[in-house]
Design a protein around this motif. Structure first.
Motif, mmCIF file in Angstrom:
data_model
loop_
_atom_site.group_PDB
_atom_site.id
_atom_site.type_symbol
_atom_site.label_atom_id
_atom_site.label_comp_id
_atom_site.label_asym_id
_atom_site.label_seq_id
_atom_site.Cartn_x
_atom_site.Cartn_y
_atom_site.Cartn_z
ATOM 1 N N HIS A 41 0.820 -1.214 0.000
ATOM 2 C CA HIS A 41 0.000 0.000 0.000
ATOM 3 C C HIS A 41 0.854 1.264 0.000
ATOM 4 C CE1 HIS A 41 -3.685 -2.231 0.608
ATOM 5 N NE2 HIS A 41 -3.060 -2.932 1.541
ATOM 6 N N ARG A 42 2.055 1.176 0.577
ATOM 7 C CA ARG A 42 2.926 2.355 0.679
ATOM 8 C C ARG A 42 4.336 1.971 0.224
ATOM 9 N NH1 ARG A 42 5.210 5.829 5.626
ATOM 10 N NH2 ARG A 42 5.360 7.802 4.507
ATOM 11 N N VAL A 43 4.808 2.674 -0.807
ATOM 12 C CA VAL A 43 6.146 2.402 -1.333
ATOM 13 C C VAL A 43 6.983 3.669 -1.241
ATOM 14 C CG1 VAL A 43 5.503 2.876 -3.738
ATOM 15 C CG2 VAL A 43 7.477 1.453 -3.260
ATOM 16 N N LEU A 44 8.241 3.477 -0.900
ATOM 17 C CA LEU A 44 9.212 4.558 -0.808
ATOM 18 C C LEU A 44 10.222 4.349 -1.925
ATOM 19 C CD1 LEU A 44 9.675 6.811 1.331
ATOM 20 C CD2 LEU A 44 11.318 5.278 2.406
ATOM 21 N N ASP A 45 10.363 5.356 -2.781
ATOM 22 C CA ASP A 45 11.298 5.301 -3.907
ATOM 23 C C ASP A 45 12.534 6.112 -3.514
ATOM 24 O OD1 ASP A 45 12.555 5.117 -6.361
ATOM 25 O OD2 ASP A 45 10.939 6.067 -7.491
ATOM 26 N N VAL A 46 13.561 5.425 -3.023
ATOM 27 C CA VAL A 46 14.763 6.066 -2.481
ATOM 28 C C VAL A 46 15.730 6.387 -3.613
ATOM 29 C CG1 VAL A 46 16.730 5.773 -0.932
ATOM 30 C CG2 VAL A 46 14.464 4.907 -0.260
ATOM 31 N N GLY A 47 16.167 7.634 -3.640
ATOM 32 C CA GLY A 47 16.998 8.083 -4.758
ATOM 33 C C GLY A 47 16.182 8.079 -6.028
ATOM 34 N N GLY A 48 14.876 8.261 -5.870
ATOM 35 C CA GLY A 48 13.932 8.112 -6.975
ATOM 36 C C GLY A 48 13.882 9.265 -7.949
ATOM 37 N N ALA A 53 10.312 5.573 -11.813
ATOM 38 C CA ALA A 53 10.106 4.145 -11.519
ATOM 39 C C ALA A 53 8.806 3.924 -10.755
ATOM 40 C CB ALA A 53 11.284 3.589 -10.728
ATOM 41 N N VAL A 54 8.584 4.694 -9.701
ATOM 42 C CA VAL A 54 7.417 4.478 -8.859
ATOM 43 C C VAL A 54 6.125 4.885 -9.555
ATOM 44 C CG1 VAL A 54 7.420 6.687 -7.601
ATOM 45 C CG2 VAL A 54 6.706 4.590 -6.445
ATOM 46 N N ARG A 55 6.192 5.817 -10.487
ATOM 47 C CA ARG A 55 4.977 6.219 -11.228
ATOM 48 C C ARG A 55 4.407 5.076 -12.043
ATOM 49 N NH1 ARG A 55 7.958 10.783 -13.095
ATOM 50 N NH2 ARG A 55 7.698 10.015 -15.205
ATOM 51 N N ALA A 56 5.226 4.128 -12.420
ATOM 52 C CA ALA A 56 4.774 3.013 -13.247
ATOM 53 C C ALA A 56 4.034 1.950 -12.436
ATOM 54 C CB ALA A 56 5.971 2.378 -13.955
ATOM 55 N N LEU A 57 3.997 2.111 -11.119
ATOM 56 C CA LEU A 57 3.392 1.105 -10.250
ATOM 57 C C LEU A 57 2.006 1.538 -9.798
ATOM 58 C CD1 LEU A 57 6.484 0.365 -7.999
ATOM 59 C CD2 LEU A 57 5.732 -0.893 -10.033
ATOM 60 N N GLY A 58 1.119 0.591 -9.678
ATOM 61 C CA GLY A 58 -0.239 0.872 -9.220
ATOM 62 C C GLY A 58 -0.371 0.736 -7.713
ATOM 63 N N PRO A 60 -1.073 2.496 -4.062
ATOM 64 C CA PRO A 60 -1.813 3.695 -3.658
ATOM 65 C C PRO A 60 -0.942 4.863 -3.175
ATOM 66 C CG PRO A 60 -2.861 1.735 -2.763
ATOM 67 C CD PRO A 60 -1.567 1.291 -3.379
ATOM 68 N N GLU A 61 -0.019 4.615 -2.256
ATOM 69 C CA GLU A 61 0.795 5.715 -1.715
ATOM 70 C C GLU A 61 2.232 5.557 -2.194
ATOM 71 O OE1 GLU A 61 2.043 7.916 2.451
ATOM 72 O OE2 GLU A 61 0.594 6.282 2.516
ATOM 73 N N ARG A 62 2.680 6.543 -2.970
ATOM 74 C CA ARG A 62 4.021 6.504 -3.562
ATOM 75 C C ARG A 62 4.769 7.764 -3.147
ATOM 76 N NH1 ARG A 62 1.906 6.049 -9.525
ATOM 77 N NH2 ARG A 62 0.726 7.763 -8.645
ATOM 78 N N VAL A 63 5.911 7.565 -2.460
ATOM 79 C CA VAL A 63 6.697 8.679 -1.949
ATOM 80 C C VAL A 63 8.124 8.569 -2.472
ATOM 81 C CG1 VAL A 63 7.582 9.830 0.134
ATOM 82 C CG2 VAL A 63 5.294 8.775 0.155
ATOM 83 N N VAL A 64 8.623 9.674 -3.010
ATOM 84 C CA VAL A 64 10.002 9.742 -3.491
ATOM 85 C C VAL A 64 10.855 10.419 -2.426
ATOM 86 C CG1 VAL A 64 11.551 10.682 -5.253
ATOM 87 C CG2 VAL A 64 9.273 9.867 -5.896
ATOM 88 N N ASP A 98 5.682 -0.583 3.008
ATOM 89 C CA ASP A 98 5.551 -1.969 2.556
ATOM 90 C C ASP A 98 6.632 -2.361 1.560
ATOM 91 O OD1 ASP A 98 3.079 -2.312 4.016
ATOM 92 O OD2 ASP A 98 2.175 -1.034 2.480
ATOM 93 N N ALA A 99 7.163 -1.373 0.850
ATOM 94 C CA ALA A 99 8.211 -1.648 -0.140
ATOM 95 C C ALA A 99 9.133 -0.439 -0.237
ATOM 96 C CB ALA A 99 7.605 -1.947 -1.512
ATOM 97 N N VAL A 100 10.401 -0.729 -0.469
ATOM 98 C CA VAL A 100 11.399 0.296 -0.748
ATOM 99 C C VAL A 100 12.001 -0.032 -2.102
ATOM 100 C CG1 VAL A 100 13.614 1.307 -0.069
ATOM 101 C CG2 VAL A 100 11.941 0.701 1.692
ATOM 102 N N LEU A 101 11.988 0.946 -2.990
ATOM 103 C CA LEU A 101 12.657 0.808 -4.288
ATOM 104 C C LEU A 101 13.947 1.612 -4.264
ATOM 105 C CD1 LEU A 101 9.761 1.569 -6.811
ATOM 106 C CD2 LEU A 101 10.403 -0.643 -5.835
ATOM 107 N N ILE A 102 14.980 1.056 -4.834
ATOM 108 C CA ILE A 102 16.201 1.806 -5.139
ATOM 109 C C ILE A 102 16.549 1.407 -6.572
ATOM 110 C CG2 ILE A 102 18.549 2.417 -4.496
ATOM 111 C CD1 ILE A 102 18.016 1.318 -1.685
#
Length: 190
Positions: A41-48, A53-58, A60-64, A98-102
């Protein structure tokens, strides 16, 4: 005061970044996200950066989170939540995402071990860290590393196995769902 390392370069380049960089390939990112043991439900895009990258994901809560204010301004213009911060000192509560992207960014981070440890800290149990990077042991990886050094970046690249080992060392269960020049390492918090 000038920002450290590669941050100043990205800050100056921010308004052109989206025009010059290819769109993110969501498939290799999804290959890591599916390993989570919880709903995302909540993803953090670190160094995003601009949040491509996070815009391509469905989700709900996307934070860069990025250290370059110019990149965050571009992400904000695209409707994303944004936080100015250092990957090795995330301004985010423990066990809050819930998820961290790098994605295509860890090689630009000065304290790579600190960034991985922070990802582990902010993940909820069952959450997943997904790192997309470039394999320095491949010919394209060697060319990329050389090119980044020539333009003045402080980049340091991994092999998939090196990054998986680093993810394990911070306490996550690591997997390598995608190998190749561009690879994905995922780490699940148990």
């Amino acid at each position: 005061m000038q920002p450290p390392g590669d941050v100043a370069r990205f800050d100056r380049f921010a308004r052109y970044y989206e025009r010059l960089m290819p769109a993110s390939d969501v498939g290799p990112i999804q290959a890591g996200l599916v390993l989570a043991d919880r709903e995302l439900h909540r993803v953090l895009d670190v160094g995003g950066g601009t949040g491509r990258a996070v815009r391509a994901l469905g989700i709900p809560e996307r934070v860069v989170v990025d250290a370059a204010p110019g990149m965050l301004a571009e992400a904000r213009r695209r409707g994303l939540g944004c936080v100015l911060g250092d990957a090795a000192r995330l301004p985010v509560a423990d066990a809050s995402v819930d998820a961290v992207l790098i994605v295509d960014a860890l090689h630009h981070v000065a304290d790579r071990t600190g960034a991985l440890a922070e990802a582990e800290r902010v993940l909820r149990p069952g959450g997943v860290l997904v790192c997309r990077e470039f394999d320095r042991s491949t010919l394209p990886g060697l060319l990329l590393a050389t090119g980044e050094r020539l333009v003045g970046f402080d980049s340091e690249f991994f092999t998939p196995d090196e990054l998986a080992f680093a993810v394990e060392r911070v306490g996550l269960d690591a997997a390598i769902p995608v190998r190749g020049f561009g690879f994905t390492v995922a780490g699940v918090k148990r």
